[in-house]
Design a protein around this motif. Structure first.
Motif, mmCIF file in Angstrom:
data_model
loop_
_atom_site.group_PDB
_atom_site.id
_atom_site.type_symbol
_atom_site.label_atom_id
_atom_site.label_comp_id
_atom_site.label_asym_id
_atom_site.label_seq_id
_atom_site.Cartn_x
_atom_site.Cartn_y
_atom_site.Cartn_z
ATOM 1 N N VAL A 92 10.288 2.080 4.253
ATOM 2 C CA VAL A 92 10.448 3.534 4.234
ATOM 3 C C VAL A 92 10.941 3.992 2.867
ATOM 4 O O VAL A 92 11.928 3.481 2.340
ATOM 5 N N GLN A 93 10.228 4.935 2.305
ATOM 6 C CA GLN A 93 10.681 5.608 1.081
ATOM 7 C C GLN A 93 11.045 7.026 1.521
ATOM 8 O O GLN A 93 10.168 7.860 1.758
ATOM 9 N N ALA A 94 12.337 7.270 1.635
ATOM 10 C CA ALA A 94 12.777 8.526 2.240
ATOM 11 C C ALA A 94 12.372 9.726 1.391
ATOM 12 O O ALA A 94 11.959 10.760 1.909
ATOM 13 N N GLU A 95 12.498 9.579 0.103
ATOM 14 C CA GLU A 95 12.181 10.698 -0.785
ATOM 15 C C GLU A 95 11.108 10.211 -1.750
ATOM 16 O O GLU A 95 11.181 9.081 -2.236
ATOM 17 N N GLN A 96 10.144 11.072 -2.038
ATOM 18 C CA GLN A 96 9.038 10.662 -2.925
ATOM 19 C C GLN A 96 9.482 10.737 -4.375
ATOM 20 O O GLN A 96 9.328 11.766 -5.023
ATOM 21 N N ARG A 97 10.048 9.646 -4.864
ATOM 22 C CA ARG A 97 10.615 9.696 -6.215
ATOM 23 C C ARG A 97 9.741 8.977 -7.239
ATOM 24 O O ARG A 97 10.154 8.751 -8.362
ATOM 25 N N GLY A 98 8.545 8.589 -6.825
ATOM 26 C CA GLY A 98 7.630 7.958 -7.774
ATOM 27 C C GLY A 98 7.110 6.631 -7.249
ATOM 28 O O GLY A 98 7.638 6.058 -6.292
ATOM 29 N N THR A 99 6.054 6.149 -7.899
ATOM 30 C CA THR A 99 5.352 4.967 -7.404
ATOM 31 C C THR A 99 6.158 3.678 -7.600
ATOM 32 O O THR A 99 6.094 2.779 -6.760
ATOM 33 N N PRO A 130 -0.133 13.397 7.401
ATOM 34 C CA PRO A 130 0.031 12.874 6.041
ATOM 35 C C PRO A 130 -1.327 12.557 5.433
ATOM 36 O O PRO A 130 -2.243 12.157 6.158
ATOM 37 N N LYS A 131 -1.447 12.725 4.131
ATOM 38 C CA LYS A 131 -2.753 12.517 3.491
ATOM 39 C C LYS A 131 -3.383 11.176 3.854
ATOM 40 O O LYS A 131 -4.590 11.128 4.127
ATOM 41 N N PRO A 132 -2.599 10.074 3.915
ATOM 42 C CA PRO A 132 -3.248 8.793 4.228
ATOM 43 C C PRO A 132 -3.945 8.785 5.581
ATOM 44 O O PRO A 132 -4.815 7.951 5.832
ATOM 45 N N ASN A 149 -2.832 2.136 -4.326
ATOM 46 C CA ASN A 149 -2.587 3.509 -3.880
ATOM 47 C C ASN A 149 -3.280 3.705 -2.536
ATOM 48 O O ASN A 149 -4.469 3.412 -2.406
ATOM 49 N N GLY A 150 -2.562 4.240 -1.583
ATOM 50 C CA GLY A 150 -3.122 4.387 -0.236
ATOM 51 C C GLY A 150 -4.077 5.551 -0.098
ATOM 52 O O GLY A 150 -4.571 5.823 0.993
ATOM 53 N N ASP A 151 -4.356 6.240 -1.183
ATOM 54 C CA ASP A 151 -5.284 7.371 -1.116
ATOM 55 C C ASP A 151 -6.460 7.155 -2.073
ATOM 56 O O ASP A 151 -7.082 8.103 -2.517
ATOM 57 N N ASN A 152 -6.718 5.885 -2.393
ATOM 58 C CA ASN A 152 -7.837 5.573 -3.285
ATOM 59 C C ASN A 152 -8.853 4.717 -2.536
ATOM 60 O O ASN A 152 -8.489 3.843 -1.752
ATOM 61 N N ILE A 209 0.862 -1.188 0.000
ATOM 62 C CA ILE A 209 0.000 0.000 0.000
ATOM 63 C C ILE A 209 0.896 1.235 0.000
ATOM 64 O O ILE A 209 1.739 1.401 0.895
ATOM 65 N N LEU A 210 0.734 2.063 -1.011
ATOM 66 C CA LEU A 210 1.598 3.235 -1.163
ATOM 67 C C LEU A 210 1.069 4.376 -0.302
ATOM 68 O O LEU A 210 0.011 4.937 -0.584
ATOM 69 N N ALA A 211 1.801 4.705 0.737
ATOM 70 C CA ALA A 211 1.320 5.716 1.678
ATOM 71 C C ALA A 211 2.452 6.650 2.109
ATOM 72 O O ALA A 211 2.490 7.123 3.236
ATOM 73 N N ALA A 212 3.385 6.892 1.174
ATOM 74 C CA ALA A 212 4.532 7.742 1.523
ATOM 75 C C ALA A 212 4.306 9.193 1.125
ATOM 76 O O ALA A 212 5.120 10.057 1.430
ATOM 77 N N GLY A 213 3.192 9.450 0.438
ATOM 78 C CA GLY A 213 2.984 10.784 -0.140
ATOM 79 C C GLY A 213 2.684 11.845 0.903
ATOM 80 O O GLY A 213 2.151 11.557 1.971
ATOM 81 N N GLU A 214 3.034 13.067 0.559
ATOM 82 C CA GLU A 214 2.749 14.195 1.452
ATOM 83 C C GLU A 214 1.328 14.697 1.218
ATOM 84 O O GLU A 214 0.639 15.105 2.151
ATOM 85 N N GLY A 215 0.880 14.657 -0.034
ATOM 86 C CA GLY A 215 -0.435 15.208 -0.339
ATOM 87 C C GLY A 215 -0.376 16.716 -0.439
ATOM 88 O O GLY A 215 -1.107 17.429 0.253
ATOM 89 N N THR A 216 0.488 17.199 -1.324
ATOM 90 C CA THR A 216 0.665 18.655 -1.436
ATOM 91 C C THR A 216 -0.598 19.334 -1.978
ATOM 92 O O THR A 216 -0.859 20.485 -1.655
ATOM 93 N N ARG A 217 -1.391 18.605 -2.761
ATOM 94 C CA ARG A 217 -2.620 19.224 -3.285
ATOM 95 C C ARG A 217 -3.694 19.320 -2.198
ATOM 96 O O ARG A 217 -4.706 19.964 -2.387
ATOM 97 N N MET A 218 -3.454 18.649 -1.117
ATOM 98 C CA MET A 218 -4.419 18.635 -0.017
ATOM 99 C C MET A 218 -4.064 19.691 1.045
ATOM 100 O O MET A 218 -4.707 19.786 2.081
HETATM 101 P P1 TTP Z 1 0.108 11.106 -5.600
HETATM 102 O O1 TTP Z 1 -1.335 11.394 -5.318
HETATM 103 O O2 TTP Z 1 0.617 11.318 -6.954
HETATM 104 O O3 TTP Z 1 1.029 11.908 -4.585
HETATM 105 P P2 TTP Z 1 0.707 12.472 -3.149
HETATM 106 O O4 TTP Z 1 -0.134 11.528 -2.376
HETATM 107 O O5 TTP Z 1 1.979 12.867 -2.486
HETATM 108 O O6 TTP Z 1 -0.168 13.775 -3.415
HETATM 109 P P3 TTP Z 1 0.221 15.187 -4.090
HETATM 110 O O7 TTP Z 1 0.358 14.931 -5.562
HETATM 111 O O8 TTP Z 1 -0.968 16.021 -3.743
HETATM 112 O O9 TTP Z 1 1.471 15.709 -3.445
HETATM 113 O O10 TTP Z 1 0.458 9.597 -5.213
HETATM 114 C C1 TTP Z 1 -0.356 8.485 -5.455
HETATM 115 C C2 TTP Z 1 -0.153 7.480 -4.351
HETATM 116 O O11 TTP Z 1 1.161 6.962 -4.327
HETATM 117 C C3 TTP Z 1 -0.385 8.059 -2.992
HETATM 118 O O12 TTP Z 1 -1.010 7.054 -2.232
HETATM 119 C C4 TTP Z 1 1.005 8.354 -2.477
HETATM 120 C C5 TTP Z 1 1.835 7.294 -3.132
HETATM 121 N N1 TTP Z 1 3.207 7.677 -3.480
HETATM 122 C C6 TTP Z 1 4.250 7.137 -2.764
HETATM 123 O O13 TTP Z 1 4.059 6.376 -1.816
HETATM 124 N N2 TTP Z 1 5.532 7.463 -3.130
HETATM 125 C C7 TTP Z 1 5.789 8.302 -4.173
HETATM 126 O O14 TTP Z 1 6.970 8.562 -4.465
HETATM 127 C C8 TTP Z 1 4.678 8.852 -4.908
HETATM 128 C C9 TTP Z 1 4.914 9.788 -6.055
HETATM 129 C C10 TTP Z 1 3.413 8.507 -4.520
#
Ligand code: TTP
Length: 393
Positions: free
Chosen positions: A77-84, A22-24, A103-106, A5-14
């Motif tokens: 741990v994903q230290a830096e958000q570099r993509g899914t 954290p958004k999750p 995706n942890g935000d779906n 479950i991807l839950a490392a995001g900050e959620g900058t749009r939120m």
């Molecule tokens: P996004 O919605 O693209 O990213 P986000 O949650 O940080 O939100 P925002 O764009 O507003 O900053 O990410 C989709 C999902 O993947 C979400 O559950 C977070 C997760 N994710 C990671 O865990 N690591 C990553 O490097 C990225 C890009 C996303």
């Protein structure tokens, strides 16, 4: 099946709701957003949950602990958000067979995720009216032949719904090239799966990608709507609770209050006397809603207070917010057009005719503040008595 479950995001749009949370972990009905994703995984038969955490990771860790609903939990741990794809790579040492990624935000309807897990290598797809804003699947019958991002001329109406099942070999495919937008994308791992085998499209009945504040409202509308009536707290005198209302143990509803479901009044909340709470509303833990207050279709974060003669409609209040007496939120434009909000510097339509305010943690409005539709108040923002707030601050 192991489920990442991807839950490392900050959620900058939120923002500003994610300034400290954290958004999750944002509240959706009776649990954090990511717990609903985890529920879908558990109910579809997950053998292990591997949560990829990063931004404000401790909040996610302490919520889940070592086991969630009887299913073992690991953290990566994903230290830096570099993509899914990079996020899945962080989890790869835990993987030992075919695995799913969510995706942890779906939010998904649960039976669709069970169908996805049963389908072998597969992607969840949601049929949408305007696919141009999504990753869109091209298919040959139910086999996926490609994914194209935000196409002008979509090959199908099937949007990538952010849930995947990969074969065990996919652990070797996670070192993808950086994409044009500078991220390591899971869709490039899917492309590899399509090259080497059959990937099915599994249509989900219901799906919500929660990225922006009005989608948090939509998430709450969905999940509050699934609650059954339950009154465990104290309801005093002639309070009226209509429909699917939940009053948790430790919450108090005073005389003269009318609550229309779906509504959830969490532990420690105090409502009334003489307040009107309309669906779909979440009053989180330790909130206070006082005399002469009307709240409709809103999320009121933990510890927030709306104590005296106030209207709050279609709004999201973070934690520890205080609305001064007489604060009024406007949630409708005179021209009836959808309300717009600024997200990361861009004015965007929320698609909602009724939409109020988004207030970050600790916002304090002074007496008789009025707030225009679509205004965002950042963490700790204040207003002056009698002020009309027409712009973000
Ligand atoms: P996004 O919605 O693209 O990213 P986000 O949650 O940080 O939100 P925002 O764009 O507003 O900053 O990410 C989709 C999902 O993947 C979400 O559950 C977070 C997760 N994710 C990671 O865990 N690591 C990553 O490097 C990225 C890009 C996303």
């Amino acid at each position: 099946m192991q489920v990442v479950i991807l839950a490392a995001g900050e959620g900058t749009r939120m923002r500003p709701l994610t300034t400290d949370t954290p958004k999750p972990m944002l509240p959706v009905a009776d649990r954090p957003l990511v717990a609903h994703t985890a529920d879908a995984a558990v109910e579809a038969g997950a053998s292990e949950l591997i949560l990829v955490v990063g931004y404000e990771a401790d909040a996610v860790r302490s919520y889940f602990g070592e086991e969630y609903r009887g299913v073992p939990v690991e953290f990566a741990v994903q230290a830096e958000q570099r993509g899914t794809a990079d996020a899945v790579r962080a989890a790869s040492e835990h993987l030992d067979g075919p695995f799913a990624v969510l995706n942890g935000d779906n939010l998904y309807d649960r039976s669709s995720i069970a169908a996805l897990f049963d389908a072998g290598p597969a992607i969840a797809a949601s049929r949408v009216d305007d696919p141009t804003a999504y990753g869109v699947l091209s298919t040959d019958r139910s086999t996926v032949t490609g994914i194209v991002e935000k196409p002008d001329d979509p090959p199908t109406e099937l949007a990538n719904a952010g849930a995947y099942v990969f074969p065990a070999d996919a652990r070797e495919w996670l070192d993808v090239e950086k994409s044009e937008r500078g991220e390591y994308e899971i869709t490039d791992v899917v492309a590899r799966a399509i090259e080497t085998g059959t990937v099915s499209a599994v249509e989900v009945d219901r799906w919500l990608d929660v990225g922006r504040p009005w989608e948090l409202l939509a998430a709450n509308e969905w999940k509050l709507g699934e609650l059954d009536r339950r009154i465990d707290g104290e309801v005093r005198g002639d309070a009226t609770l209509r429909g699917n209302v939940v009053v948790e143990a430790g919450a108090t509803v005073e005389p003269g209050v009318v609550v229309e479901g779906p509504a959830l009044i969490r532990a420690g909340a105090e409502v009334g006397p003489n307040a009107y709470v309309r669906g779909a509303t979440l009053l989180a833990e330790d909130t206070h809603v006082g005399h002469g207050v009307e709240i409709k279709n809103s999320v009121i974060g933990a510890g927030s207070a709306v104590p005296h003669v106030t209207y709050v409609g279609d709004s999201v209040l973070g934690e520890g917010v205080n609305f001064g007496a007489g604060t009024q939120v406007a949630n409708l434009r005179h021209d009836g057009e959808p309300v717009r909000q600024t997200v990361k510097g861009d004015r965007v339509s929320t698609g909602r005719r009724k939409y109020g305010v988004v207030a970050g943690d600790g916002v304090k409005t002074a007496v008789n503040t009025s707030i225009n539709p679509g205004v965002t108040l950042s963490k700790g923002a204040t207003t002056t008595p009698g002020e009309s707030v027409t712009r973000d601050r």
